[in-house]
Write an enzyme that holds these catalytic residues in place. Structure first.
Site, PDB file in Angstrom:
ATOM      1  N   GLU A  46       0.818  -1.211   0.000  1.00 18.50           N
ATOM      2  CA  GLU A  46       0.000   0.000   0.000  1.00 18.50           C
ATOM      3  C   GLU A  46       0.853   1.262   0.000  1.00 18.50           C
ATOM      4  O   GLU A  46       0.551   2.226  -0.694  1.00 18.50           O
ATOM      5  CB  GLU A  46      -0.952   0.015   1.197  1.00 18.50           C
ATOM      6  N   TYR A 129      -6.664   6.574   3.917  1.00 21.06           N
ATOM      7  CA  TYR A 129      -6.808   5.493   2.944  1.00 21.06           C
ATOM      8  C   TYR A 129      -6.054   4.233   3.376  1.00 21.06           C
ATOM      9  O   TYR A 129      -6.631   3.134   3.454  1.00 21.06           O
ATOM     10  CB  TYR A 129      -6.335   5.911   1.543  1.00 21.06           C
ATOM     11  N   ASP A 147      -9.893   5.352  -2.333  1.00 19.74           N
ATOM     12  CA  ASP A 147      -8.691   5.875  -2.976  1.00 19.74           C
ATOM     13  C   ASP A 147      -9.124   6.635  -4.229  1.00 19.74           C
ATOM     14  O   ASP A 147     -10.310   6.840  -4.457  1.00 19.74           O
ATOM     15  CB  ASP A 147      -7.732   4.730  -3.323  1.00 19.74           C
ATOM     16  N   CYS A 218     -24.958   3.310 -14.075  1.00 20.46           N
ATOM     17  CA  CYS A 218     -24.037   4.445 -13.995  1.00 20.46           C
ATOM     18  C   CYS A 218     -24.724   5.750 -14.406  1.00 20.46           C
ATOM     19  O   CYS A 218     -25.115   5.933 -15.565  1.00 20.46           O
ATOM     20  CB  CYS A 218     -22.819   4.194 -14.882  1.00 20.46           C
TER      21      CYS A 218
END
Length: 302
Positions: A46, A129, A147, A218
């Site tokens: 990460e 995050y 993120d 969407c």
DNA sequence: CAGACGTGGCT
DNA sequence: TAGCCAAGTCT
């Protein structure tokens, strides 16, 4: 992509189900996602992935984990070695903070990554995050993990806007939270799945809407994919900046076997004022040690 | 909150 | 080619 899910399910339920199904067939095989990946493996990946593409992280990650498979192993080495092994991943302060992390984990947590969000957030270089990513990916906890990929996906699907406006973490989490599945284990898989969708399909430049599992839901697609007209992002300029000079200075130290004389640093940039400012910055940040004899080195154990 | 902070690949 | 973009954090 096709689906047979009932169209009358709540958006949150449909979205998670569709994304999870897609992930099952399209997830990349990455080393930090294997079943035997440790929390430390997840944390290192990460940190490396912050602002750095997977393709560049991969080789550095493999080398790093072979050399320092545990926090204790890294903590026992010098911070300068972490900076050197960081290579050209960029933002080398991350290497320093990762070393600080290893020291903190070893001294304060018995060598094991803490499991709760607050303790994770307290680690150097671990922000909103990364803390949630580790808690989710490594410990299978239920968190909204947001993120840049997730911000973009949710901006399009939920808000109907091409790109997320630069916003606060609080607002990001508020938008993401209602979509997170109730069950912790499912939520953890959902978290990585949405990120993967943003990385592979709902990309910033040329989104592959034809391959998207949630295109029917969407808002942005249904609105005809209007161009982004929000606040203009600030330019990212690099050439001629202190950052470029810092990069050159540090590269000299990385590539040297030991301390280097001032002259070795002087040749990398013509302007002595900017050069001096950049070097001072590196020293202030702890990335460079000025030695009593006038030479410079990567940070030692002290 | 805006700005600093690396690097290299892609369009 | 110049600019955009990549799993953010810190101040």
């Amino acid at each position: 992509m096709s689906t047979t899910l009932p169209p009358d399910l709540p958006l949150a339920t449909r979205f998670a189900a569709l994304v999870l199904d897609w992930y099952g067939e399209n997830a990349r095989d990455l080393p930090w996602r294997t079943p035997d990946a440790t929390p430390w493996d997840v944390l290192v990946s990460e940190i490396m992935l912050q602002q750095t593409p997977v393709s560049r992280v991969l080789p550095a990650y493999q080398e790093w984990m072979t050399r320092w498979p545990t926090p204790a192993a890294l903590a026992a080495d010098e911070p300068g070695e972490a900076v050197r092994a960081w290579g050209r991943l960029g933002y080398p302060r991350r290497a320093l903070r990762l070393h600080e992390c290893a020291v903190a984990i070893t001294s304060r947590h018995g060598g094991e990554l803490p499991t709760d969000l607050e303790a994770l957030l307290a680690l150097p270089g671990v922000g909103a995050y990364t803390a949630r990513a580790v808690a989710s990916f490594a410990y299978r906890q239920r968190h909204a993990v947001v993120d840049t990929n997730v911000r973009r996906v949710l901006s399009r699907v939920v808000t109907g806007v091409a790109d997320a406006a630069p916003g606060s973490a609080t607002r990001d989490l508020a938008l993401a939270e209602p979509l997170v599945p109730t069950d912790a284990g499912v939520a953890a898989r959902y978290a990585v799945a949405v990120m993967e969708l943003g990385a592979l399909v709902c990309t910033a430049r040329a989104p592959r809407c034809a391959d998207c599992p949630v295109v029917a839901d969407c808002a942005w697609f249904r609105a005809g994919k209007p161009a982004y007209d929000g606040p203009v992002r600030r330019p990212q300029g690099y050439a001629g900046t202190d950052r470029q000079v810092r990069g050159r200075l540090l590269a000299v130290l990385r590539d040297a076997d030991g301390p280097v004389p001032q002259a070795a640093l002087d040749v990398v940039w013509h302007d002595p004022v900017q050069r001096g400012r950049a070097l001072d910055g590196l020293v202030t940040d702890g990335l460079v040690d000025p030695l009593p004899d006038g030479r410079y080195a990567l940070p030692g154990a002290r």
